[in-house]
Design an enzyme around this catalytic site. Structure first.
Site: not given
Length: 311
Positions: A118, A215, A281
């Site tokens: 992230s 992602e 995630h």
């Protein structure tokens, strides 16, 4: 991009000390303790740094002030007794503190294992560019995926202790978006963070020669389109050899809205693309080494490392 990949840190052994840091958002104390218990169960010696559960006095989405988060991270990395640094969570904040780090001091501390995803994508990029160091796009200590999901835990544990047993990566649901096979050095992470890193002191100018891992979370289809288009217009995607797609949680209905954008924007690269590989995630999140040469087989839905993630 060097075809041989980046410098790989050493694997861990029982008793190794792993520091848990919060370079972005604050960590929930209860979840932190659960994550530390998981690490203790592996025979590791986890220690949470002082800033992990702190909050910025004004911006409550940050785990303390920028200078304190940077000092906390640097102190952990430069501690000779620490073998690995694992982020407690993502959120937002790495870009505010990464320029405050002393890169010569980090280099002198020697190669160590860095784990996160992230917002930590900005650190992965900085470590690749400034230190030439391979890192792990993997789960974070206080996230539910790490605390509750056995496959997520096992993927990281195997990578840390027996990396030669974690060479073939991918979940059963992985499938080709664009068929084919490609070789390159793994690079990537969170799409929006990669775009935000363009033209910054620690952002690489191009992903040429890379197997790109992408992602994201909470981005609607038009925002994914905008971000991919930005990378395309900047020339950052030129020379990418293949693309592996992870999770797109809360980005809208995947089949109806997200998948068409990914197919149209990435399909023009003319390289193999695999979807649903199983990282990012999502509840079952595989650990993906960055900076390691690998082969992507979109048809079989696998990413095969050509050497173990850790030396």
């Amino acid at each position: 991009m060097n075809a041989a990949g980046l410098t790989r840190p050493r694997r861990l052994a029982p008793g190794a000390r792993i520091a848990v840091v919060a370079p972005s958002g604050p960590v929930v104390e209860e979840r932190l303790q659960e994550g530390l218990d998981v690490l203790r169960g592996w025979g590791l010696d986890p220690v949470a740094t002082p800033q992990v559960t702190d909050r910025h006095p004004q911006f409550r989405y940050l785990a303390g002030e920028d200078e304190k988060r940077a000092r906390d991270f640097q102190d952990a990395w430069c501690d000779p007794g620490v073998d690995a640094v694992m982020c407690g969570r993502g959120g937002y904040g790495v870009q505010r503190m990464v320029d405050l780090l002393d890169w010569e001091a980090l280099r002198a501390a020697g190669p160590k294992v860095l784990i996160g995803y992230s917002d930590v994508t900005a650190l992965h990029e900085a470590f690749a560019v400034r230190l030439g160091l391979s890192t792990l796009h993997g789960p974070m200590a206080s996230t539910l995926a790490f605390i509750n999901n056995a496959t997520t835990q096992q993927s990281l544990r195997t990578t840390l202790f027996e990396p030669e047993a974690a060479l073939v990566l991918g979940l059963p649901g992985a499938r080709p978006l664009v068929p084919g096979r490609a070789r390159g050095v793994t690079v990537g992470g969170c799409l929006s963070l990669l775009a935000a890193d363009l033209a910054t002191p620690h952002g690489r100018r191009s992903a040429e020669g890379g197997l790109l891992l992408l992602e994201d979370v909470g981005e609607e289809d038009y925002r994914l389109d905008r971000t991919l288009t930005q990378l395309l217009r900047a020339g950052w995607l030129e020379g990418v050899t293949g693309v592996a797609l992870g999770s797109w949680k809360d980005c809208g209905p995947y089949e109806e809205r997200v998948r068409p954008v990914l197919r149209e924007r990435l399909g023009r690269l003319g390289v193999p693309v695999v979807e649903d590989l199983g990282f990012g995630h999502c509840d079952t999140a595989l650990t993906m080494p960055l900076g390691v040469p690998a082969v992507l087989d979109a048809d079989s839905g696998t990413l095969t490392l050509e050497m173990p993630a850790l030396a």
